[in-house]
Scaffold this motif. Structure first.
Motif, PDB file in Angstrom:
ATOM      1  N   MET A 130       0.837  -1.203   0.000  1.00 49.13           N
ATOM      2  CA  MET A 130       0.000   0.000   0.000  1.00 49.13           C
ATOM      3  C   MET A 130       0.866   1.245   0.000  1.00 49.13           C
ATOM      4  O   MET A 130       1.925   1.283   0.644  1.00 49.13           O
ATOM      5  CB  MET A 130      -0.939  -0.006   1.206  1.00 49.13           C
ATOM      6  N   GLY A 131       0.437   2.248  -0.753  1.00 51.39           N
ATOM      7  CA  GLY A 131       1.207   3.477  -0.787  1.00 51.39           C
ATOM      8  C   GLY A 131       0.812   4.380  -1.922  1.00 51.39           C
ATOM      9  O   GLY A 131      -0.298   4.298  -2.460  1.00 51.39           O
TER      10      GLY A 131
ATOM     11  N   TYR B 188      -3.038  -1.550  -2.557  1.00 47.98           N
ATOM     12  CA  TYR B 188      -3.622  -0.210  -2.533  1.00 47.98           C
ATOM     13  C   TYR B 188      -2.620   0.803  -3.067  1.00 47.98           C
ATOM     14  O   TYR B 188      -1.723   1.240  -2.360  1.00 47.98           O
ATOM     15  CB  TYR B 188      -4.027   0.153  -1.104  1.00 47.98           C
ATOM     16  N   MET B 189      -2.791   1.196  -4.323  1.00 46.59           N
ATOM     17  CA  MET B 189      -1.862   2.110  -4.992  1.00 46.59           C
ATOM     18  C   MET B 189      -2.623   3.365  -5.402  1.00 46.59           C
ATOM     19  O   MET B 189      -3.347   3.371  -6.399  1.00 46.59           O
ATOM     20  CB  MET B 189      -1.290   1.454  -6.253  1.00 46.59           C
ATOM     21  N   ALA B 190      -2.505   4.439  -4.638  1.00 49.53           N
ATOM     22  CA  ALA B 190      -3.259   5.666  -4.912  1.00 49.53           C
ATOM     23  C   ALA B 190      -2.378   6.687  -5.618  1.00 49.53           C
ATOM     24  O   ALA B 190      -1.269   6.982  -5.161  1.00 49.53           O
ATOM     25  CB  ALA B 190      -3.794   6.263  -3.614  1.00 49.53           C
TER      26      ALA B 190
ATOM     27  N   TRP C 145      -3.300   4.387   6.020  1.00 48.24           N
ATOM     28  CA  TRP C 145      -3.929   3.425   5.099  1.00 48.24           C
ATOM     29  C   TRP C 145      -5.265   3.978   4.610  1.00 48.24           C
ATOM     30  O   TRP C 145      -5.600   3.879   3.417  1.00 48.24           O
ATOM     31  CB  TRP C 145      -4.087   2.106   5.852  1.00 48.24           C
ATOM     32  N   THR C 146      -6.030   4.574   5.518  1.00 49.82           N
ATOM     33  CA  THR C 146      -7.333   5.136   5.160  1.00 49.82           C
ATOM     34  C   THR C 146      -7.179   6.258   4.139  1.00 49.82           C
ATOM     35  O   THR C 146      -8.005   6.392   3.219  1.00 49.82           O
ATOM     36  CB  THR C 146      -8.052   5.652   6.418  1.00 49.82           C
ATOM     37  N   ALA C 147      -6.141   7.068   4.272  1.00 47.77           N
ATOM     38  CA  ALA C 147      -5.901   8.132   3.291  1.00 47.77           C
ATOM     39  C   ALA C 147      -5.731   7.546   1.891  1.00 47.77           C
ATOM     40  O   ALA C 147      -6.290   8.062   0.908  1.00 47.77           O
ATOM     41  CB  ALA C 147      -4.674   8.944   3.695  1.00 47.77           C
ATOM     42  N   VAL C 148      -4.986   6.448   1.791  1.00 52.47           N
ATOM     43  CA  VAL C 148      -4.803   5.784   0.495  1.00 52.47           C
ATOM     44  C   VAL C 148      -6.131   5.241  -0.013  1.00 52.47           C
ATOM     45  O   VAL C 148      -6.484   5.391  -1.195  1.00 52.47           O
ATOM     46  CB  VAL C 148      -3.755   4.657   0.624  1.00 52.47           C
ATOM     47  N   TYR C 149      -6.882   4.646   0.883  1.00 53.02           N
ATOM     48  CA  TYR C 149      -8.170   4.034   0.509  1.00 53.02           C
ATOM     49  C   TYR C 149      -9.160   5.095   0.020  1.00 53.02           C
ATOM     50  O   TYR C 149      -9.817   4.939  -1.013  1.00 53.02           O
ATOM     51  CB  TYR C 149      -8.717   3.292   1.727  1.00 53.02           C
ATOM     52  N   TYR C 150      -9.261   6.208   0.759  1.00 53.08           N
ATOM     53  CA  TYR C 150     -10.162   7.284   0.355  1.00 53.08           C
ATOM     54  C   TYR C 150      -9.766   7.849  -1.001  1.00 53.08           C
ATOM     55  O   TYR C 150     -10.613   8.196  -1.826  1.00 53.08           O
ATOM     56  CB  TYR C 150     -10.135   8.406   1.392  1.00 53.08           C
TER      57      TYR C 150
END
Length: 739
Positions: free
Chosen positions: A140-141, A186-188, A242-247
């Motif tokens: 994630m990142g 999770y790749m934002a 993690w939530t920031a990436v998800y949002y």
């Protein structure tokens, strides 16, 4: 015995039909499908098999500007798209210091602290880690390429190109867009992540993040829980990152879906297209110190469901829990193809049009099923049924998780979402200090029998025996229905009642000024002996508004007795407009004192006080605005990785309707100006290089670029107007936070 796996798997697969097959072969549609494909490959083809395709295209060649069919995974298609732009020199795989290779796209990203490779040397080989840390969920990142090179953007761009072409032909079409994100890894992209990262300390996280699951739940697995805790999943600060990436991934998808809706308008297809939006699962996102799916908690099992069909689906919200199982039938119903419906589900039109009144059975339930065993060889399956619960049934605010192995000593779970919205308490835990109340035991029994009745209806509709034949338990039971009926984790009662009160709030107008609604009262006995209800009556001032379909009943124990009593409201005024009801069902029985069940109208129900337990209504963080209209955030418990499906039909009200698991949703949208094609001169962007020791506790507020004209002062400014699909996100947010 050698045919065991064939019966369990292959024969079931051979009986399946896809929407593509039904609409293409029976109703003259054209079908195309872009993105993840999680069903057997034979469903790409016509029912009879062979080379004939039901899905004509599922891939695109950027070099030739042509569509094709390729029986390869979406991840491989994605890498082919990126390979093309890499050859053109628009993107690069070069890793800056501290960056890692995304396991999905194979391009650079900067890990956040929960990532298993955070702080490792640049390009660290993930295969050197444990299986837990190698999983997609551990990646994630910040995806360091421009947002026009993400998995979601490619998926959307190919779908837009397909939509342009499909609009030019005369046949009706089925277009499925199956987005990967938000989903591990999770790749934002930075375009969306910067806003949430800067405000990560203000983001909502579930209050159960630092409350690991314990032995009161089926999901207490000591090693897995220990691994998660050691890696930081119980740390609210790390979960906020993690939530920031998800949002950010959700907002990206929101923008992209806006371009699809806008394109339908531009092509003059909006008025005769059924749009369905849903997801295959949610994400625990730190709740109970967990990650991933595969659990019956709301964070994992509850997902959005939108439907939009101008002129046919009104602008309403459906509050009843519904199931994915019913979407197949609903789509066929609304495109006038019900004659081809051989599925296990039932159309949701009954909720959408308000034509349901529970006349034959209690319709307001949703069931989730999870049998996690897989074929190991011709004679064995992986894992054991004893490990986790296999069924969840939701009715109103109550949920029951139950094993389909009668002898399992693992706990079943009863949860009351009205008083325990974060699912902290198992109300039927056998080792609780206080005895379990009779009313809670009654509710658990009620949900058990609702599940059994649902299984029976599913089997009856499609003439299969999947829930009753011991074959499908694979040496671990005598059939799901038998096992669930015999299971007794909670205490057995001489007499139980499923509800201590019934609320009448949605009556159907059966004729002019005659409103009718049915509710069902379950009464039963789980100990040996006869169940005799010698007299059932309604007492009180308003008793004349109600009637019972039984006035007495005697059920021999065989071995477990249960009876359903239909309670009917009939009046010239809707129940929601009536004053408080004075009516009570009295049940005289052969076991003990008479039992009373109150009958309510909505006016009987007291509004929640400040101290009353409520569902979470503060999941949406009140973040500071970066523009006159702030970006709304989405509750952590609702993942939207899934499907967008588009069905032009012949008949032309803006709307959206039901959702699984009582998610309350409506849809609105606004025009989008997002680019839909790839500019040939775009340049890759990345976060500045940092040594591992400095990797982010805070992402920088600017991006590195090879553009010599770039400076922080001329970074592209954001429009002060509403973001392309902000209204959609706002409606989604309001609805999900309410739920």
């Amino acid at each position: 015995e050698n045919q065991l796996n064939s019966k369990l798997f292959q024969e079931k697969i051979n009986k399946l039909e896809s929407l593509d097959q039904v609409l293409v072969e029976d109703h003259g549609y054209v079908s195309e499908y872009y993105g993840k494909w999680h069903i057997p490959d034979r469903l790409y083809h016509h029912r009879e098999g062979g080379p004939s395709l039901a899905v004509q295209f599922n891939d695109y060649d950027y070099e030739d500007d042509s569509f094709m069919f390729a029986p390869t995974a979406w991840s491989k298609k994605l890498r082919n798209y990126m390979k093309y732009f890499n050859k053109k020199g628009e993107i690069s795989k070069s890793l800056q210091h501290g960056q890692q290779e995304d396991t999905y796209s194979k391009y650079p990203y900067t890990p956040i602290r929960l990532d298993s490779r955070f702080g490792k040397s640049t390009g660290f080989n993930i295969k050197e880690l444990s299986s837990f840390d190698m999983s997609q969920s551990s990646v994630m990142g910040n995806f360091t390429l421009d947002n026009k090179y993400t998995a979601s953007y490619f998926n959307n761009d190919v779908a837009l190109r397909s939509l342009n072409r499909l609009a030019e032909q005369e046949k009706p079409f089925l277009l499925t867009i199956s987005y990967h994100h938000p989903h591990p890894p999770y790749m934002a992209p930075y375009k969306y992540l910067d806003y949430y990262w800067e405000r990560k300390d203000d983001l909502y996280v579930p209050p159960t993040v630092d409350e690991p699951l314990d032995k009161r739940t089926n999901y207490h697995m000591t090693k897995e829980q220990r691994d998660l805790k050691q890696r930081g999943y119980c740390d609210k600060g790390l979960v906020r990152e993690w939530t920031a990436v998800y949002y950010a991934l959700i907002e990206e998808l929101d923008d992209l879906i806006g371009t699809i809706l806008d394109r339908l308008e531009e092509l003059d297809l909006s008025d005769n297209t059924l749009v369905v939006f849903t997801s295959d699962h949610g994400e625990m996102l730190g709740a109970h110190c967990r990650r991933g799916k595969s659990m019956f908690f709301e964070d994992s099992a509850r997902v959005p469901l939108f439907m939009k069909f101008p002129g046919k689906i009104p602008s309403i919200t459906i509050e009843e829990p519904v199931s994915h199982l019913d979407i197949f039938s609903t789509i066929l119903d609304y495109v006038d193809a019900s004659s081809s419906d051989q599925s296990d589900g039932h159309s949701l039109r009954r909720f959408i049009d308000g034509t349901t009144n529970n006349e034959k059975f209690d319709e307001a339930i949703a069931v989730s099923e999870w049998d996690y065993r897989e074929p190991l060889d011709k004679h064995h399956l992986t894992r054991s049924l004893d490990r986790r619960p296999n069924f969840m049934i939701r009715h109103g605010d109550f949920k029951l998780f139950i094993h389909k192995k009668a002898t399992s000593d693992h706990p079943d779970e009863l949860i009351d979402l009205a008083n325990d919205p974060f699912e902290r308490r198992n109300l039927i835990w056998a080792n609780a200090k206080d005895p379990i109340s009779h009313s809670l035991i009654g509710k658990a029994e009620h949900l058990r029998y609702l599940l059994l009745a649902w299984m029976d209806r599913v089997q009856s509709k499609t003439s299969n025996d999947y829930y009753s034949n011991p074959l499908y338990n694979v040496h671990e039971g005598e059939g799901d229905m038998t096992e669930i009926l015999e299971r007794q984790y909670w205490p057995a009662l001489d007499l139980w009642v499923g509800d201590t009160s019934l609320v009448f709030s949605k009556a159907k107008e059966v004729k002019s000024n005659v409103f009718v609604q049915h509710q069902w009262l379950a009464v039963g006995r789980r100990t040996p002996g006869v169940l005799e209800l010698s007299k059932l009556s309604i007492i009180g001032r308003d008793s004349g508004m109600f009637r019972l379909d039984k006035t007495n009943v005697r059920v021999p124990s065989a071995p477990y007795a249960m009876v359903n009593v239909r309670v009917t409201f009939e009046h010239s005024v809707k129940p929601q407009l009536l004053e408080m009801a004075d009516a009570t069902i009295r049940i005289d029985n052969n076991v003990g004192d008479p039992i009373e069940v109150k009958l309510f109208f909505p006016s009987n129900l007291e509004p929640a006080t400040a101290n009353s337990p409520t569902k979470p209504t503060t999941q949406r963080s009140k973040l500071p605005s970066k523009s006159p209209t702030p970006y709304p955030t989405i509750p952590a418990s609702n993942s939207i990785n899934g499907l967008g499906m588009f069905f032009p039909t012949v008949n032309p009200s803006d709307s959206i309707t039901p959702s699984p698991m009582t998610t309350h949703l409506q849809l609105s949208r606004s025009p989008s100006n997002l680019p839909t094609l790839y500019p040939t001169t775009s340049k890759p962007t990345a976060l500045p290089s940092m040594p591992p020791s400095e990797l982010p506790t805070q992402f920088p507020t600017r991006v590195a670029t090879s553009d010599p004209t770039y400076s922080p002062s001329n970074k592209p400014t954001e429009s002060p107007t509403e973001s392309p699909t902000e209204a959609l996100t706002e409606a989604l947010t309001e609805a999900l936070t309410e739920a």
